[in-house]
Design a protein around this motif. Structure first.
Motif, mmCIF file in Angstrom:
data_model
loop_
_atom_site.group_PDB
_atom_site.id
_atom_site.type_symbol
_atom_site.label_atom_id
_atom_site.label_comp_id
_atom_site.label_asym_id
_atom_site.label_seq_id
_atom_site.Cartn_x
_atom_site.Cartn_y
_atom_site.Cartn_z
ATOM 1 N N LEU A 158 6.801 33.634 70.495
ATOM 2 C CA LEU A 158 7.293 34.792 69.749
ATOM 3 C C LEU A 158 6.856 36.099 70.393
ATOM 4 C CD1 LEU A 158 8.886 35.508 67.172
ATOM 5 C CD2 LEU A 158 6.696 35.576 65.962
ATOM 6 N N ASP A 159 5.671 36.138 70.973
ATOM 7 C CA ASP A 159 5.180 37.369 71.587
ATOM 8 C C ASP A 159 5.976 37.759 72.827
ATOM 9 O OD1 ASP A 159 3.246 37.667 69.679
ATOM 10 O OD2 ASP A 159 1.690 36.621 70.836
ATOM 11 N N ASP A 160 6.662 36.804 73.423
ATOM 12 C CA ASP A 160 7.474 37.103 74.602
ATOM 13 C C ASP A 160 8.902 37.478 74.254
ATOM 14 O OD1 ASP A 160 5.403 36.637 76.397
ATOM 15 O OD2 ASP A 160 5.792 34.472 76.429
ATOM 16 N N GLN A 161 9.260 37.405 72.985
ATOM 17 C CA GLN A 161 10.610 37.793 72.561
ATOM 18 C C GLN A 161 10.715 39.314 72.588
ATOM 19 O OE1 GLN A 161 13.182 35.941 71.883
ATOM 20 N NE2 GLN A 161 12.348 33.881 71.498
ATOM 21 N N PRO A 162 11.665 39.897 73.342
ATOM 22 C CA PRO A 162 11.725 41.358 73.471
ATOM 23 C C PRO A 162 11.992 42.076 72.148
ATOM 24 C CG PRO A 162 13.671 40.324 74.443
ATOM 25 C CD PRO A 162 12.711 39.230 74.142
ATOM 26 N N LEU A 163 12.900 41.549 71.328
ATOM 27 C CA LEU A 163 13.211 42.230 70.071
ATOM 28 C C LEU A 163 12.040 42.162 69.093
ATOM 29 C CD1 LEU A 163 16.942 41.299 69.406
ATOM 30 C CD2 LEU A 163 15.987 43.480 70.151
ATOM 31 N N TYR A 164 11.258 41.087 69.164
ATOM 32 C CA TYR A 164 10.081 40.996 68.302
ATOM 33 C C TYR A 164 9.085 42.098 68.640
ATOM 34 C CZ TYR A 164 5.756 39.172 66.306
ATOM 35 O OH TYR A 164 4.581 39.042 65.625
ATOM 36 N N ARG A 165 8.876 42.360 69.935
ATOM 37 C CA ARG A 165 7.934 43.393 70.361
ATOM 38 C C ARG A 165 8.444 44.788 70.040
ATOM 39 N NH1 ARG A 165 5.508 42.579 76.176
ATOM 40 N NH2 ARG A 165 3.920 43.883 75.160
ATOM 41 N N VAL A 166 9.757 44.928 69.834
ATOM 42 C CA VAL A 166 10.318 46.229 69.464
ATOM 43 C C VAL A 166 10.228 46.442 67.959
ATOM 44 C CG1 VAL A 166 12.433 47.610 69.384
ATOM 45 C CG2 VAL A 166 11.844 46.355 71.467
ATOM 46 N N TRP A 167 10.662 45.471 67.186
ATOM 47 C CA TRP A 167 10.834 45.704 65.755
ATOM 48 C C TRP A 167 9.591 45.438 64.926
ATOM 49 C CZ3 TRP A 167 14.300 48.513 63.576
ATOM 50 C CH2 TRP A 167 15.532 48.702 64.201
ATOM 51 N N MET A 168 8.706 44.573 65.373
ATOM 52 C CA MET A 168 7.532 44.260 64.562
ATOM 53 C C MET A 168 6.644 45.487 64.343
ATOM 54 S SD MET A 168 6.469 41.835 62.812
ATOM 55 C CE MET A 168 5.024 41.534 61.793
ATOM 56 N N PRO A 169 6.318 46.291 65.368
ATOM 57 C CA PRO A 169 5.532 47.517 65.100
ATOM 58 C C PRO A 169 6.259 48.504 64.210
ATOM 59 C CG PRO A 169 5.488 46.965 67.439
ATOM 60 C CD PRO A 169 6.530 46.105 66.810
ATOM 61 N N VAL A 170 7.587 48.555 64.325
ATOM 62 C CA VAL A 170 8.352 49.479 63.485
ATOM 63 C C VAL A 170 8.284 49.057 62.029
ATOM 64 C CG1 VAL A 170 10.654 50.412 63.040
ATOM 65 C CG2 VAL A 170 9.889 50.084 65.392
ATOM 66 N N LEU A 171 8.485 47.775 61.773
ATOM 67 C CA LEU A 171 8.439 47.286 60.387
ATOM 68 C C LEU A 171 7.035 47.435 59.794
ATOM 69 C CD1 LEU A 171 10.639 44.080 60.781
ATOM 70 C CD2 LEU A 171 11.296 46.273 59.795
ATOM 71 N N ARG A 172 6.017 47.251 60.632
ATOM 72 C CA ARG A 172 4.641 47.421 60.148
ATOM 73 C C ARG A 172 4.380 48.889 59.773
ATOM 74 N NH1 ARG A 172 2.280 45.602 64.302
ATOM 75 N NH2 ARG A 172 2.205 43.432 63.643
ATOM 76 N N ALA A 173 4.902 49.810 60.582
ATOM 77 C CA ALA A 173 4.742 51.234 60.287
ATOM 78 C C ALA A 173 5.480 51.627 59.018
ATOM 79 C CB ALA A 173 5.220 52.072 61.462
ATOM 80 N N LEU A 174 6.698 51.114 58.860
ATOM 81 C CA LEU A 174 7.460 51.416 57.635
ATOM 82 C C LEU A 174 6.791 50.823 56.410
ATOM 83 C CD1 LEU A 174 11.114 50.925 58.961
ATOM 84 C CD2 LEU A 174 9.929 53.079 58.497
ATOM 85 N N HIS A 175 6.141 49.689 56.575
ATOM 86 C CA HIS A 175 5.428 49.087 55.449
ATOM 87 C C HIS A 175 4.259 49.982 55.011
ATOM 88 C CE1 HIS A 175 3.469 46.116 52.924
ATOM 89 N NE2 HIS A 175 2.357 46.287 53.631
ATOM 90 N N GLU A 176 3.569 50.601 55.975
ATOM 91 C CA GLU A 176 2.468 51.494 55.619
ATOM 92 C C GLU A 176 2.966 52.743 54.909
ATOM 93 O OE1 GLU A 176 0.177 52.421 59.048
ATOM 94 O OE2 GLU A 176 -0.367 50.329 59.458
ATOM 95 N N VAL A 177 4.162 53.213 55.274
ATOM 96 C CA VAL A 177 4.736 54.382 54.595
ATOM 97 C C VAL A 177 5.051 54.044 53.156
ATOM 98 C CG1 VAL A 177 6.685 55.996 54.570
ATOM 99 C CG2 VAL A 177 5.626 55.333 56.737
#
Length: 484
Positions: A465-484
């Motif tokens: 999963l860590d080598d999946q390009p879209l996972y590395r793009v969207w996972m930090p974004v979703l984590r940031a939106l969750h904190e908001v």
């Protein structure tokens, strides 16, 4: 000052500037040579009748390491660009005749001007003109010093520059805020005194020799910047606003020159020479010691947070924004330092500082995304793929080619920066919070589309999963939106 003094100074500087091997052998003795040059420039200011001369004291001169036993201050900005003038050294006052005849009161008011004959004055003029050439050659010949020699030279010059700044500012009262208030209220005499607060001669020479030595290899420059970086930190956060603004403008010019040099792989020098912008903005400065460490650099320790003037913070952000606008195509590891500056600005209590920091982050996300991260292909190991080799399982795992985002760490830095605006400013600055969320969404969607439309993109199921390009793009974004 007599002829023998001029001859002694000329001999000292001539030895230092004669050959590169001599300069390499001076080591710690560079401090004595450069202090001598600094006092020559101070003598020029004294003989020119600077308004700050009357405030000089022998005690302050002793503190600053004066070798002549007196001290003086520069008058006005651009003191570092002034050359050592022969006529300024030995110009007789209008109230005293060249032959020495004149009233005793006139002599007492010009005790720093020698009582010499016309013939002796001509000899001193000749010798001092030679000094002008020697001092210039001393700095221009720094390009011929070895790697260790230039580190010794820069270390000594940095110590002299700091002593000039602190000694002259202490003599002038040291109250920068009060001087700024006088200047704003239009007091002409006091405004001139405020502008004469600090001597910047050696600091200007540091900028000059940096230009001269721009062609040195990166390893040597990393050792040089281990000395210059903490110096710019300290001057940029210093209580004299004029000196701080001068240091920031010099740092901006040097950064633009450094960015013209292509950064080598695995040698992240850009983020090192851009780091002082973040240090100054946050108010973290090294301690007073600039002593070299065992590896040839300096001991970079942190002191307590200092209060930085709003004008200095504004200058930091304007310099960084200009660097982004003018040199985005050349920035590589420097994006980390730039986004760190914007993130620090998000925590500032001043709305104008936070707004300018948000402008930098938004400009990086919307206009310079392709320069921050680029798509490439990489080979990764398959998770459940068949092994090549013996049937016992000792062979190599199958390698799969996937889309890779070069510079994905800068995308993650951008997410953290925008998240600071979205979370930290949610209650105090809702306009910034909404703008940060919108910019976060735009940047993530743009990068996601780049990955999906890449010619080598495939939905590979046999990679982690860590080598999946879209996972590395969207996972930090979703984590940031969750904190908001």
């Amino acid at each position: 000052m007599k002829r023998k003094h001029v001859e002694a100074i000329r001999a000292l500087i001539e030895v230092a500037a004669s050959r590169p091997d001599v300069g390499d052998g001076l080591a710690e003795s560079w401090l004595d040579v450069l202090q001598c040059v600094s006092q020559l420039e101070r003598l020029q200011l004294l003989t020119q009748g600077s308004e700050s001369v009357g405030r000089s004291s022998s005690g302050a001169a002793a503190d600053s390491g004066s070798i002549f036993g007196f001290s003086g201050l520069s008058s006005g900005q651009g003191s570092g660009s002034q050359s050592i003038s022969a006529r300024a050294f030995f110009r007789p006052p209008s109230s005293v005749t060249v032959g020495g005849a004149g009233s005793s009161s006139a002599r007492s008011s010009h005790t720093l001007v020698p009582n010499v004959s016309v013939a002796e004055l001509a000899k001193l003029e000749t010798n001092s003109q030679v000094l002008v050439v020697l001092v210039d050659r001393l700095f221009t010949s720094s390009v011929h010093l070895s790697g260790s020699g230039i580190v010794d030279f820069v270390g000594a010059l940095s110590r002299v520059a700091w002593s000039e700044l602190t000694a002259s500012f202490r003599e002038d009262g040291g109250n920068a805020q009060q001087k700024q208030g006088h200047a704003r209220h239009g007091s002409a005499a006091r405004g001139q005194g405020a502008m004469a607060s600090s001597r910047l001669f050696s600091l200007t020479k540091i900028v000059e020799i940096s230009y001269y030595n721009m062609g040195r290899i990166r390893v040597e420059w990393s050792q040089i910047w281990a000395i210059l970086g903490p110096l710019f930190d300290r001057v940029g956060a210093y209580s004299d606003t004029r000196a701080a603004l001068f240091a920031l403008d010099s740092l901006r010019q040097l950064s633009m020159k450094f960015l013209e040099k292509e950064e080598l792989p695995h040698f992240a020098f850009q983020k090192e020479f851009l780091r002082p912008f973040a240090d100054i903005l946050e108010g973290y400065i090294p301690e007073a010691s600039l002593s070299p460490s065992a590896d040839g650099g300096v001991q970079r320790r942190r002191s307590a947070v200092v209060i930085v003037d709003v004008l200095v913070k504004d200058m930091v952000l304007r310099c960084v924004h200009q660097i982004v606008q003018a040199a985005a195509l050349h920035i590589r590891s420097g994006w980390k330092a730039i986004l760190n500056v914007a993130q620090i600005a998000a925590r500032d209590a001043n709305d104008s500082i936070a707004e300018m920091g948000f402008l930098i982050a938004k400009t990086c996300a919307e206009q310079h995304g392709p320069q921050m991260w680029m798509l490439a292909t990489a080979r990764v190991q398959a998770v459940d793929g068949p092994q090549r080799g013996s049937s016992s399982g000792g062979g190599e795992h199958e390698m799969v080619e996937v889309v890779s985002v070069a510079g994905i760490e800068y995308f993650h830095e951008l997410i953290d920066c925008l998240n600071e605006f979205a979370v930290g400013a949610a209650t105090r600055r809702p306009r910034f919070a909404l703008g940060a969320i919108d910019t976060l969404y735009v940047a993530a969607v743009a990068l996601g589309k780049q990955v999906l439309t890449h010619s080598n993109y495939t939905m590979a199921e046999n990679i982690s999963l860590d080598d999946q390009p879209l996972y590395r793009v969207w996972m930090p974004v979703l984590r940031a939106l969750h904190e908001v």
